[in-house]
Design an enzyme around this catalytic site. Structure first.
Site, PDB file in Angstrom:
ATOM      1  N   HIS A   1      34.375  27.567  89.060  1.00 52.97           N
ATOM      2  CA  HIS A   1      35.186  27.010  90.259  1.00 52.97           C
ATOM      3  C   HIS A   1      34.291  26.039  91.278  1.00 52.97           C
ATOM      4  CE1 HIS A   1      37.590  30.766  88.754  1.00 52.97           C
ATOM      5  NE2 HIS A   1      38.558  28.991  88.791  1.00 52.97           N
TER       6      HIS A   1
ATOM      7  N   ARG B   1      45.756  26.525  94.348  1.00 54.51           N
ATOM      8  CA  ARG B   1      45.416  27.406  94.373  1.00 54.51           C
ATOM      9  C   ARG B   1      45.017  28.258  96.182  1.00 54.51           C
ATOM     10  NH1 ARG B   1      41.914  24.057  90.237  1.00 54.51           N
ATOM     11  NH2 ARG B   1      41.607  25.274  88.252  1.00 54.51           N
TER      12      ARG B   1
ATOM     13  N   ARG C   1      49.868  29.671  93.778  1.00 60.67           N
ATOM     14  CA  ARG C   1      49.647  30.849  92.857  1.00 60.67           C
ATOM     15  C   ARG C   1      49.063  31.515  93.755  1.00 60.67           C
ATOM     16  NH1 ARG C   1      45.193  29.849  88.870  1.00 60.67           N
ATOM     17  NH2 ARG C   1      43.423  29.765  90.600  1.00 60.67           N
TER      18      ARG C   1
ATOM     19  N   GLU D   1      47.139  32.233  80.087  1.00 62.30           N
ATOM     20  CA  GLU D   1      46.072  32.391  80.572  1.00 62.30           C
ATOM     21  C   GLU D   1      45.070  33.072  79.439  1.00 62.30           C
ATOM     22  OE1 GLU D   1      44.097  31.290  83.869  1.00 62.30           O
ATOM     23  OE2 GLU D   1      45.672  33.184  85.462  1.00 62.30           O
TER      24      GLU D   1
ATOM     25  N   ASN E   1      41.995  26.469  80.894  1.00 61.61           N
ATOM     26  CA  ASN E   1      40.494  27.500  81.353  1.00 61.61           C
ATOM     27  C   ASN E   1      39.974  28.206  80.923  1.00 61.61           C
ATOM     28  OD1 ASN E   1      40.979  25.306  82.557  1.00 61.61           O
ATOM     29  ND2 ASN E   1      40.613  25.685  84.807  1.00 61.61           N
TER      30      ASN E   1
ATOM     31  N   ARG F   1      33.417  31.289  81.000  1.00 60.60           N
ATOM     32  CA  ARG F   1      33.338  29.791  81.134  1.00 60.60           C
ATOM     33  C   ARG F   1      32.553  29.503  82.119  1.00 60.60           C
ATOM     34  NH1 ARG F   1      39.001  30.461  84.388  1.00 60.60           N
ATOM     35  NH2 ARG F   1      38.340  28.598  85.867  1.00 60.60           N
TER      36      ARG F   1
HETATM   37  C1  PEP Z   1      43.366  28.361  83.835  1.00 62.99           C
HETATM   38  O1  PEP Z   1      42.458  29.196  84.440  1.00 62.99           O
HETATM   39  O2  PEP Z   1      43.546  27.807  83.245  1.00 62.99           O
HETATM   40  C2  PEP Z   1      43.615  28.083  85.946  1.00 62.99           C
HETATM   41  C3  PEP Z   1      44.540  26.904  85.837  1.00 62.99           C
HETATM   42  O3  PEP Z   1      43.059  28.534  86.826  1.00 62.99           O
HETATM   43  P1  PEP Z   1      41.750  28.643  87.224  1.00 62.99           P
HETATM   44  O4  PEP Z   1      40.705  27.766  86.364  1.00 62.99           O
HETATM   45  O5  PEP Z   1      42.006  28.645  88.281  1.00 62.99           O
HETATM   46  O6  PEP Z   1      40.737  30.416  86.907  1.00 62.99           O
HETATM   47 MG    MG Z   2      42.697  30.739  85.377  1.00 65.22          MG
END
Ligand code: PEP
Ligand code: MG
Length: 761
Positions: free
Chosen positions: A364, A471, A507, A606, A629, A640
């Site tokens: 993040h 977010r 969200r 996701e 993501n 990630r």
């Molecule tokens: C994602 O997971 O692609 C997303 C947009 O949410 P975040 O990056 O906040 O987990």
């Molecule tokens: Mg996400």
């Protein structure tokens, strides 16, 4: 064997410097395996030869002089084959080369194991014996294990330049030692390093010099006094619970702080010019190392006491010095594991770049860096953080490079690149008022991902058509407790008002995984598969309800709110969340008299399970939003945040393309609108691919918006369809990326893509 292994690794970790580390390895391995000699050869990249760097058993003067390329000698053979070689009589092997100056002729048997890091052979560990015999299987396994364990340490020495100094002792440590990480937000940042350490982390305290030794001494003495009184408070509390002898332990503990003990050493270092915190952490860590080396188990345990004491005193010092710190105007923000909350400490406009030792391009912090247009490097695992504070630094967010103390030549070159980038950004500004349509006039909606206040300004300036992802956890990070419903309403109202009449997709709280709220810690073995996103908020309906009520109340009179649910992995979660939102709506309208429109409700796709239930989710939702993501992370089983596997994290993976096609197909079948809000949408190559696959709404960091628009405006939809169709026939991510690049290698586009090289490898 396991014990010996542990002991060796521990000794190695405690080594003062790289040469002593090598000496420890050869001495310990020789002793444990009861062999005649143990040597370590390391690759000198300049001469492409494996140089003898440490030995127990060969003549000491051979160190640094005996060297061989990978096509010579037995050591070369181990290196070129990248596997162990075990010989009863080395002298009779055709690849044997004699080095009489080393004194090795007396040895007969030979066992060599390669030291491999990330598929690269960095060196060879060898044991030999006079007696002619083959080393047995367990000995071979031991040497292989030790080599594998040491590989990371040796790779670190390579990154810091120490390895080069060892393999070619005459060489100077280059002024431009640069450290590599993962380029996570593009751009060049030049400024002064400010290292933010995690509270009470002794390892993260920068080795800094102080101007006023007397003030440092005062700070130190004050911290000692506070720690002493903390400990005696604990002692009083435990009186009655512990016996006299046990309580007396606390006196011993406190006595360590005296001038005759640790305190005295710290005072001496402060007088030499170090800051109190830096002096304290140096002394404590040295003592921890000493205790850990002791054979007596009782004394070894004392290392933990010293460390604990160290943290307590440090914490007091950090509390007093926090407010006193003055930051420069061009900050290169550095830290072990930077998080959104660190941004609160420094004015955002003064941050020129961000460097985090841990994390990856989809952490993040990296996303925040991109959304603010701040060059960011994540996963700079070899960066000696404690030595960086105050240095001049260049950060190359494209290549993921960090260059401390650059030479004038390098600085000049980077300044020129920086100016070119500024010129490109200025050119892009001229397209602000142009619509986002393809060359054959097909409209594509470009929305923005937001969270911080600065996003709003940029995205409005750049003409975003709406907010595809707000977010909400980001404003939660910046608080010290859960914000109340009213506090949230004020924050959301601002967002909704600023964008109205454009839609704003909010969200619901997506915490867990790598997003921990300081006041609501979630500690789990496997957080990305644990209590995350909707799972947390459904378990805490009071948090969820307060949030959706705040959102709806904030939208009164504007009616541009859409609510998005994160981490949905089954239809029941969707049903439960929708039921709670309906309940909140009814309470507000029927019971409390608010006049509100029911917001649209969407689900994030996701998680792989959601891909296969797109149709069912689409039937329950007003819209879907693909989070590439997390989808990439879960589909490819690649964390990630983990720099070690970041090479495998790839949004152009054929599996992801197949999932994206499937989602679109199913959403269309259910007549449900669908957009993409993961980072892939903000990467020009990714955007072209998504439009080619059929997506028409992309949500991205504001800083990418104009670049994506400039690329899409130059291409026909039919061309993008062809590019995507070709990509879908290829079987690996690298081939897909290069086919995309090749297709877009044309004047006017190449420049835009080159500048945005950080995503998707
Ligand atoms: C994602 O997971 O692609 C997303 C947009 O949410 P975040 O990056 O906040 O987990
Ligand atoms: Mg996400």
């Amino acid at each position: 064997m396991l014990d010996s292994l542990r002991k060796i690794v521990q000794e190695v970790n405690n080594a003062r410097d790289f040469p002593s580390l090598l000496k420890i390895i050869v001495a310990q391995v020789k002793m444990t395996m009861a062999t005649g000699m143990c040597s370590i050869y390391l690759l000198d990249k300049q001469s492409s030869r494996y140089v003898l760097c440490a030995t127990e058993g060969l003549l000491p003067e051979a160190v640094g002089t005996v060297a061989m390329p990978s096509d010579e000698g037995l050591v070369g053979l181990v290196a070129s084959r990248a596997e162990p070689i075990n010989l009863e009589h080395a002298g009779t092997h055709p690849r044997f080369t004699a080095f009489p100056e080393s004194g090795e002729e007396k040895y007969s048997s030979f066992l060599g194991a390669p030291i491999i890091h990330h598929r690269e052979v960095l060196g060879v560990l060898v044991v030999q014996q006079q007696q002619r015999r083959k080393f047995d299987e367990s000995e071979e396994a031991f040497l292989v294990t030790i080599s594998a364990q040491l590989a990371g340490t040796i790779a670190h020495a390579e990154a810091t330049g120490e390895l080069a100094l060892t393999t070619s002792p005459g060489s100077q440590k280059t002024r431009e030692t640069s450290y590599h990480g993962i380029g996570s937000a593009p751009g060049i940042g030049i400024g002064e390093a400010v290292v933010l350490s995690s509270p009470s982390d002794l390892h993260a305290v920068p080795k800094r010099r102080a101007e006023d030794a007397k003030a440092e001494l005062r700070q130190f003495r004050k911290a000692l006094r506070s720690t002493r009184s903390d400990i005696s408070a604990i002692q009083i509390e435990l009186t009655g619970t512990l016996n006299k002898e046990e309580l007396a332990m606390f006196d011993v503990y406190v006595s360590l702080l005296d001038d005759r003990s640790l305190g005295g050493e710290v005072v001496a270092l402060i007088r030499e010019g170090f800051t109190a915190q830096s002096a304290w952490s140096q002394v404590i860590l040295e003592h921890v190392r000493t205790f850990k080396r002791m054979d007596n188990e009782y004394l070894r345990e004392r290392a933990a006491d010293v460390r604990d004491l160290g943290r307590r005193v440090l914490e007091h010092m950090q509390q007093t010095s926090k407010s006193a710190r003055v930051f420069p105007k061009n900050v290169i923000l550095m830290g072990e594991e930077l998080a959104a909350s660190h941004l609160a400490e420094i004015p955002l406009e003064d941050i020129r770049a961000i460097v985090s030792v841990r994390g990856s391009q989809n952490s993040h912090m990296a996303i925040i860096g991109r959304s603010m247009g701040i060059p960011t490097v994540m996963g700079a695992i070899d960066l000696p953080l404690t030595e960086m504070d105050g240095l001049q630094i260049i950060v190359d967010g494209h290549l993921g490079q960090v260059i401390p103390n650059p030479s004038r030549k390098v600085l000049r070159a980077y300044k020129a690149t920086y100016r070119d980038e500024q010129a490109l950004a200025k050119d892009l500004l001229s397209t602000v008022d142009e619509p986002c349509i393809t060359a054959d006039k097909d409209p594509v909606s470009l929305w923005v991902n937001t969270g911080l206040r600065v996003d709003v300004q940029l995205s409005l300036e750049y003409g975003a058509e709406g907010v595809g992802l707000y977010r909400t956890e980001i404003p939660f990070f910046l608080q010290e407790r859960f914000p109340s419903e009213e506090e949230q309403r004020v924050i959301y109202r601002e967002q909704l008002e600023l964008y109205a009449p454009r839609p704003v997709t909010m969200r619901t709280l997506d915490i867990g995984g790598d997003k921990a709220l300081p006041y609501f810690p979630i500690e789990e073995e496997n957080p990305f598969l644990g209590w995350r996103g909707i799972r947390v908020t459904l378990d805490h309906p009071e948090i969820f309800l307060a949030q959706v009520r705040a959102m709806m109340r904030a939208s009164q009179g504007l009616d541009n709110l859409r609510i998005l649910l994160p981490m949905i992995s089954n239809t029941l979660e969707m049903d439960s969340a929708v039921a709670l939102i309906n309940r909140a709506y009814l309470e507000l309208t029927v019971e409390e008299g608010f006049r509100l429109e029911m917001p649209k409700i969407g689900a994030m796709i996701e998680v792989p399970a959601a891909v296969y239930q797109t149709r069912e989710l689409a039937q329950r939702a007003d819209f879907l939003s693909v989070g590439t993501n997390d989808l990439t992370q879960y589909l490819l089983a690649v964390d990630r945040n983990n720099p070690r596997v970041s090479e495998l994290y790839h949004s152009f993976h054929p599996a992801l393309l197949a999932a994206l096609k499937e989602i679109l197909l199913q959403a269309k079948a259910a007549d449900c609108e669908v957009s993409v809000c993961g980072e892939m949408a903000g990467d020009p190559l990714g955007a072209v691919l998504l439009v080619g696959l059929g997506y028409r709404t992309l949500s991205m960091s504001a800083t990418n918006l104009l670049r994506v628009k400039a690329v899409l405006r130059q291409l026909k939809t039919s061309e993008m369809d062809d590019v995507a169709a070709l990509a879908c026939t290829l079987s690996d991510a690298a081939a897909i990326k290069s086919s995309l690049k090749q297709a877009l290698d044309r004047p006017g586009i190449a420049r835009l893509i080159r500048a945005q090289s950080t995503m998707n490898h």
